[in-house]
Structures are given as structure tokens and as C-alpha cells.
Design an enzyme around this catalytic site. Structure first.
Site, short mmCIF file in Angstrom:
data_model
loop_
_atom_site.label_atom_id
_atom_site.label_comp_id
_atom_site.label_asym_id
_atom_site.label_seq_id
_atom_site.Cartn_x
_atom_site.Cartn_y
_atom_site.Cartn_z
N GLY A 14 38.98 -51.82 -50.88
CA GLY A 14 40.29 -52.27 -50.92
C GLY A 14 40.61 -53.50 -50.40
N ALA A 16 41.71 -54.50 -47.03
CA ALA A 16 40.80 -55.05 -45.96
C ALA A 16 39.53 -55.54 -46.31
CB ALA A 16 41.23 -53.90 -44.82
N ARG A 281 60.52 -44.87 -41.34
CA ARG A 281 60.00 -43.59 -42.20
C ARG A 281 60.05 -42.20 -41.46
NH1 ARG A 281 55.59 -47.09 -45.30
NH2 ARG A 281 56.93 -48.41 -46.76
N GLU A 369 43.32 -49.84 -42.15
CA GLU A 369 43.93 -48.80 -41.63
C GLU A 369 42.99 -47.73 -41.07
OE1 GLU A 369 45.49 -46.44 -44.90
OE2 GLU A 369 46.16 -44.70 -43.58
N LEU A 385 50.04 -54.00 -45.50
CA LEU A 385 49.43 -55.19 -46.22
C LEU A 385 49.14 -56.32 -45.40
CD1 LEU A 385 51.18 -54.89 -49.81
CD2 LEU A 385 48.99 -53.79 -48.96
#
Length: 562
Positions: A14, A16, A281, A369, A385
Site C-alpha cells: 500500500g 506506506a 469521527r 497504520e 495519508l
């Protein structure tokens, strides 16, 4: 058995992992990236619609600063963040954004074409995030993998890493299996970077792709590396409820939406009247569940997402991929309301790392993550990001330095026997008739119902008891041959999901307060006196050992905390 040599091995394809590989390759070492899925077609980054946070001189709005970005991040994280890591993030993110632009990434501009277009989202006080439509993650990967190919970085797809190979002190490579043939694969390297993302598939509803199963957490635990803050799991407020095939998939962006209950009331006016849907959130997700619990939910058990107030053509212009999806399921966002509910989105916890994203094991680093620290108890939108870029750069550079100093390790070919024996055991398991995907669904439902947005001592203890029972069962595969058996891979992934779930529950049971994304009905208040501290999780044999670490409060402290 296949054997592959490199100086720096990056596990994870991904954003990272790609950033780490790119940075390492700049330092004249041989780099390999191994991915469980297809490169640029798997993992979370490719699906990321949002933006990248950073206060750059080229786009900063009047009044904004890196210091304010840090303060927003720490307050949004409920003061549990590693403030040194947050300082690194806010200082280095702008340059990383510009570096991507120099290698080919396109960031959206305003109507004049001269200024960067900027977004604001939950928890940020200013517009400070660059983006490209709703495909910012895809643009990151497009630019980075273009560079990796130019720099002759080895890309190895559809190989699941099952172990970090180490001598107890230093990492020297990794072992895995080809997911098509189940043939063992050994990687020999001087340094290893784990960039495997989170574990959204621990929960029944998630916007993570199916291959995000907590593999990095299990690899770290089994290598003796502790995890931290695993009780903090973020639920993104806008997940599709319909059709069933899209349930849990990210369904919209909060900065283009208003949330309404069944009475068509904009309920965030009660919960956070200043920030409304741009609250953090964790608060928005809890508010949505409260509306449903108190009888103001929609027919499908969620709330309405309203985009009809936007000018004609605006949603189609700013989120073309989501707009296409709306139209395909019969929703016109300029006229219709969309039923949505929170969905598992992100893990704030992960490996304990230092300012160079090194773990306690020499030669084993992390990026993205899979690491803890930056986000504390709750991640601010658009910081993920930024994190993958900054952590990837730091980890890639440090891994290259380590590899240049130590050289590649030589791994005994007998190491591959562990994988061979493991595959044989999986193929022979009776599993009491429970197939791997059915086994996985049991875990996901259990976690969703008992370890989700709201938790209690009773729900957590119930979940832990059931998880421990499931750990004693081996699911049965239907095909008793190695080649082509996806069920064998699912069994291996289920072990990662179970291990991750166990860590979440233990930490959540121990933390007797509510903070950030961790909310206990039986301990609804934040307790800075007793619980402004990290919980670490380490695997000792088959048991889980908890410990505590001080929180970094050198820059900001919550009110009343000395």
C-alpha cells in the site's frame, strides 16, 4: 522453496510500503516489496478518497500553522498521542506532499488554476489538506509505483508473509507462502519494514478490503514486539447500508454531507453544535448510534446522509467515483437521501516504534497504520495519508542505513519447513465442519456486537470467552490439496484476525474509562488522573501480557492534568 535476496524487505504494497520502498531505494540499496494482493489493486490506500493533511507554505491559509495542526491532532486524539511523532508529522508532511508532486502526482487546483484546492474535515480548524477528486490514494500509488519501477525495486505479488525470521534480537528476513501454489518463500534481507495496514476485517461492517486482516499485528506479536493502544478502533460515520454487497463500504464524505435522523433533523446540532458533521469521527459515530437507539433511526437502522443542498453537478465533480456508485444503485445525490451507518475504518493502535519508526527489535521497522503513536485515541481525518508518507520516508531511510551497515542475513533453508508443516496441518484439520469464511464471520459478528462503538465489562468478557473458544478450533478446508486453495489462506488470515481481536478486547477491558474512540457505557467519563497512559500488549507463549507506558505530554496537556 523460493529464496529471494534484498537489502531492505518491505512487507505490504500500500501507500506506506510504497513510500518506504521509494525512500530506501534512493539510498542505493536493493529493495523488495512483497504484497499479499495484487500491487495497486489491494490494500486500503487504493480506496482512500480523502486528502493529505499538512500546512505547507505553498498553500497555508491565513491564520493556520503547523503548531495548530499539531494541537488539532493531539486534542482530536484525546491527548494520548506521542507528541514527538506528531511534531514530526506536521513538520515533514508538507515536503512529502510536494515530493510526490515532483515525481508525478497531481493535486487539484482551484478555479484559477494557480492555487491548491484544499479541504477541511473532522477535527481540523482550517482548510489544509490537498487532494485529487475522490482518488487521492490512487494518485499516491500511481506516482510511487511509477518511481519504484524506474528504480528497479523488486515487486512480489500474492505472497502472504507468515513469519518474521529473527535470532531473538535482530530481524533478518521473512518467510511466507505463495497464495496460489502454497509453495514456501524465503526473503533474506538486512532490514524488514512492516507496512501491512490495519485489521478492518475483525468487524462485520468495514470499509477495508477483504485482504486487510491484521497480519502485521500477528507478525509483530510473534516476533516479540509489543503493540500499544489496541483498544482504539475508529468507525467512519458514512458507510453504505444498501445494497447488501456494499454494506459497510465507505459511502460518502462528511465535508460534503449533512446527517439527518428519521425525523429529518440535523442531529449533530445537539452533539457538537459548533462543528456539526465536522466534529471528530468518534463523536459523530456515537451520535449516529444514539439516534438509532433512541428510536430516530431510518428503516435500515441508520441515519440519512443528505447531499441535496450542494449545487447541481458538485458531487459529480468532486467525488466522481462515489457519484458513479450512487447512480448504479439508483440514488441521485442531488435529489435522494442515502441511508448510512458507521463502519470500521482504522486502527489507532499498533507496534511501538521510535522517531525513526524502529521497533524494539533491531532491523524490524514499521510504516503506516500498523504502528501506534501518532493518532492517540482517535485519528483526525486526512492524517492517515500524511502518516503513510512521513512514516514511510523515515522508515525507508533508517532501514537502508541499517541494511548498509549489517548486510544481508543468510537464512537456513530449513526455515521453510515450518511453512510446509503448517500447510499440511491446515489441510488435515477437521474443523468440526466449520469452513474458514463461516469461522471468520463468527468472529466479525461477535466483535461488531460486543466490542464496537459502545462497550461494557459484560460485553467484553463475553467476547473474550468466545474468542478463546474459537482459538481452540481449526476451521476445515474443503479442498485437500495445496495448490489453488484459497481456503488455506483464509485459515492463515483468520489466525491474524483472532489474535488482533484478542488484543483489542484485553486492552478495552483493562481501560476503565472512555477516551477517544474507546467508549465504555459503564465508565462513560475520561479519567486523566488514572488513565492518561498507554496500554501495551505483548504475547508470552499463548497468553497476552499487558503493561503501561507514560504518555508524552511535553507540548500539550489536558486541562487539570499535572
Amino acid at each position: 522453496m523460493r529464496r529471494i535476496n534484498c537489502d531492505v524487505l518491505v512487507i505490504g504494497g500500500g501507500g506506506a510500503g510504497a513510500m518506504a520502498a521509494y525512500e530506501a531505494a534512493k539510498h542505493k540499496v536493493r529493495v523488495a516489496v512483497v504484497s499479499k494482493g495484487r500491487i495497486q489493486r489491494s490494500g486500503c490506500t487504493i480506496m482512500a478518497p480523502g486528502a493529505i493533511s499538512g500546512v505547507g507554505d505553498e498553500w497555508a491559509v491565513p491564520g493556520d500553522s503547523k503548531r495548530l495542526h499539531l494541537e488539532d491532532t493531539v486534542r482530536g486524539g484525546a491527548y494520548l498521542n506521542d507528541q514527538n511523532l506528531v511534531s514530526i508529522l506536521v513538520e515533514e508532511a508538507p515536503e512529502a506532499i510536494l515530493e510526490l508532486e515532483r515525481i508525478g502526482a497531481i493535486w487539484q487546483r482551484d478555479e484559477t488554476g494557480k492555487k491548491y484546492a484544499l479541504r477541511i474535515d473532522g477535527g481540523h480548524t482550517y482548510h489544509r489538506t490537498v487532494f485529487l477528486e475522490d482518488r487521492t490514494g490512487r494518485e499516491i500509488l500511481r506516482s510511487l509505483f511509477g518511481e519504484l519501477k524506474k528504480r528497479d525495486v523488486g515487486l512480489y505479488e500474492e505472497i502472504m508473509i507468515t513469519r518474521i525470521i529473527h535470532d531473538g534480537c535482530c530481524a533478518g528476513g521473512a518467510a511466507g507462502v505463495d497464495i496460489n501454489t502454497l509453495e514456501p518463500v524465503i526473503f533474506e534481507s538486512g532490514a524488514v519494514i512492516l507496512a501491512t495496514g490495519g485489521a478492518g476485517n475483525v468487524y462485520a461492517n468495514t470499509d477495508n478490503p477483504t485482504d486487510v486482516t491484521g497480519d502485521g499485528y500477528r507478525l509483530a506479536l510473534e516476533a516479540g514486539v509489543p503493540l500499544m493502544d489496541m483498544e482504539f478502533v475508529q468507525f467512519f460515520p458514512i458507510g453504505f447500508l444498501f445494497p447488501p454487497s456494499l454494506r459497510g463500504v465507505l459511502g460518502g464524505l462528511l465535508y460534503y454531507s449533512r446527517l439527518l435522523n428519521a425525523k429529518k433533523e440535523r442531529f449533530m446540532e445537539k452533539y457538537d453544535p459548533q462543528r456539526l458533521e465536522l466534529s471528530t469521527r468518534d463523536r459523530v459515530s456515537r451520535a449516529m448510534f444514539m439516534e438509532v437507539r433512541e428510536g430516530r433511526g431510518t428503516p435500515l437502522g441508520g441515519v440519512y446522509c443528505d447531499m441535496t443542498y450542494q449545487p447541481p453537478g458538485y458531487i459529480a465533480k468532486m467525488t466522481p467515483a462515489l457519484y458513479d456508485t450512487y447512480r448504479q444503485i439508483g440514488i441521485d445525490p442531488e435529489k435522494d437521501l442515502l441511508e448510512v451507518a458507521p463502519t470500521c475504518h482504522f486502527f489507532m493502535g499498533g507496534m511501538v516504534i521510535n522517531e525513526n519508526w524502529e521497533t524494539e527489535m533491531t532491523g524490524l521497522l514499521g510504516a503506516g497504520e500498523v504502528c501506534a503513536g501518532i493518532h492517540g485515541g482517535n485519528r483526525l481525518s486526512q492524517n492517515a495519508l500524511a502518516e503513510i508518507l512521513v512514516s514511510g520516508k523515515r522508515a525507508g531511510k533508517r532501514a537502508a542505513e541499517i541494511a548498509a551497515g549489517t548486510g544481508r542475513k543468510r537464512i537456513d533453508p530449513c526455515e521453510a519447513r515450518w511453512e510446509e508443516e503448517k500447510i499440511k496441518r491446515v489441510l488435515k484439520a477437521s474443523g468440526q465442519g466449520l469452513r474458514p469464511l463461516a469461522f471468520r464471520q463468527k468472529i466479525k459478528d461477535l466483535m461488531w456486537e460486543n466490542v464496537g462503538v459502545f462497550r461494557t465489562k459484560e460485553s467484553l468478557e463475553y467476547a473474550l470467552e468466545k474468542i478463546q473458544q474459537l482459538q481452540e478450533i481449526e476451521a476445515a478446508v474443503s479442498e485437500k490439496k495445496a495448490a489453488g486453495s484459497q481456503e488455506v489462506v483464509q485459515v492463515l488470515e483468520n489466525e491474524s484476525i483472532l489474535e488482533t481481536a484478542r488484543c483489542i478486547i484485553h486492552a478495552a477491558l483493562d481501560r476503565k474509562e472512555s477516551r477517544g474512540a474507546h467508549y465504555r457505557n459503564d465508565y462513560p467519563d475520561t479519567d486523566n488522573k488514572n488513565w492518561l497512559k498507554h496500554i501495551t500488549v505483548k504475547k508470552i507463549g499463548k497468553t497476552v501480557q499487558l503493561d503501561y507506558r507514560r504518555v508524552d505530554t511535553r507540548i500539550l496537556k489536558p486541562g487539570g492534568f499535572d
